[in-house]
Motif scaffolding. Structure first.
Motif, PDB file in Angstrom:
ATOM      1  N   ALA A  78      38.547 -35.291   3.388  1.00  0.00           N
ATOM      2  CA  ALA A  78      38.662 -34.072   2.582  1.00  0.00           C
ATOM      3  C   ALA A  78      37.762 -34.151   1.348  1.00  0.00           C
ATOM      4  N   ALA A 130      34.126 -33.842   2.530  1.00  0.00           N
ATOM      5  CA  ALA A 130      33.829 -32.453   2.898  1.00  0.00           C
ATOM      6  C   ALA A 130      33.609 -31.606   1.644  1.00  0.00           C
ATOM      7  N   LEU A 163      36.594 -28.572   5.827  1.00  0.00           N
ATOM      8  CA  LEU A 163      37.004 -29.762   6.562  1.00  0.00           C
ATOM      9  C   LEU A 163      37.430 -29.458   7.997  1.00  0.00           C
ATOM     10  N   GLN A 172      36.780 -35.945  10.579  1.00  0.00           N
ATOM     11  CA  GLN A 172      38.103 -35.668  10.019  1.00  0.00           C
ATOM     12  C   GLN A 172      39.042 -36.867  10.107  1.00  0.00           C
TER      13      GLN A 172
END
Length: 133
Positions: free
Chosen positions: A13, A16, A23, A31
């Motif tokens: 996160a 991203a 994300l 991820q």
């Protein structure tokens, strides 16, 4: 004594967010893993095709949507935009130019003008206090 340098890593996160992508639209392997500082730098300097595509067509996270529309994130929420949008959806909103978007753009322009005014006022104060010494 030798110093042991550990590799700096971040959650997907965070990576991203730093890359300016949504994300949930990234590949599963991105991820599910962790991203090292070196990997992040590599993604920034030589983005893979999936990252180039995401940046070009989206879906884009709210900060990017807000910037592309010229409004604040709060302005997006007031306008009812709470999800990530694709470039196509952003362009459609710009073309439609609903009243909330016009209002939020005007508000954002006022905020920018006020920030410039305050900055100039502070600079003038610093210049004056510097010449008084």
């Amino acid at each position: 004594m030798t110093s042991h340098q550990t590799t700096q890593t971040m959650k997907p996160a965070t990576a991203a967010k730093k890359l300016g992508v949504y994300l949930q639209a990234t590949p599963a392997e991105f991820q599910e893993g962790v991203v090292s500082r070196n990997e992040l730098n590599a993604l920034q300097t030589d983005p893979p095709q999936w990252l180039q595509d995401l940046r070009r067509t989206g879906p884009h996270p709210r900060p990017v949507v807000a910037a592309k529309l010229g409004v604040s994130i709060a302005g997006l929420a007031r306008g009812g935009v709470t999800e990530a949008l694709t470039t196509e959806q952003i362009d459609a909103l710009k073309d439609e130019n609903p009243s909330w978007l016009r209002q939020e753009r005007a508000t954002q322009a006022d905020v920018r003008k006020e920030a410039v005014r305050i900055k100039e006022k502070n600079e003038a104060r610093e210049t004056k206090s510097g010449s008084d010494s």
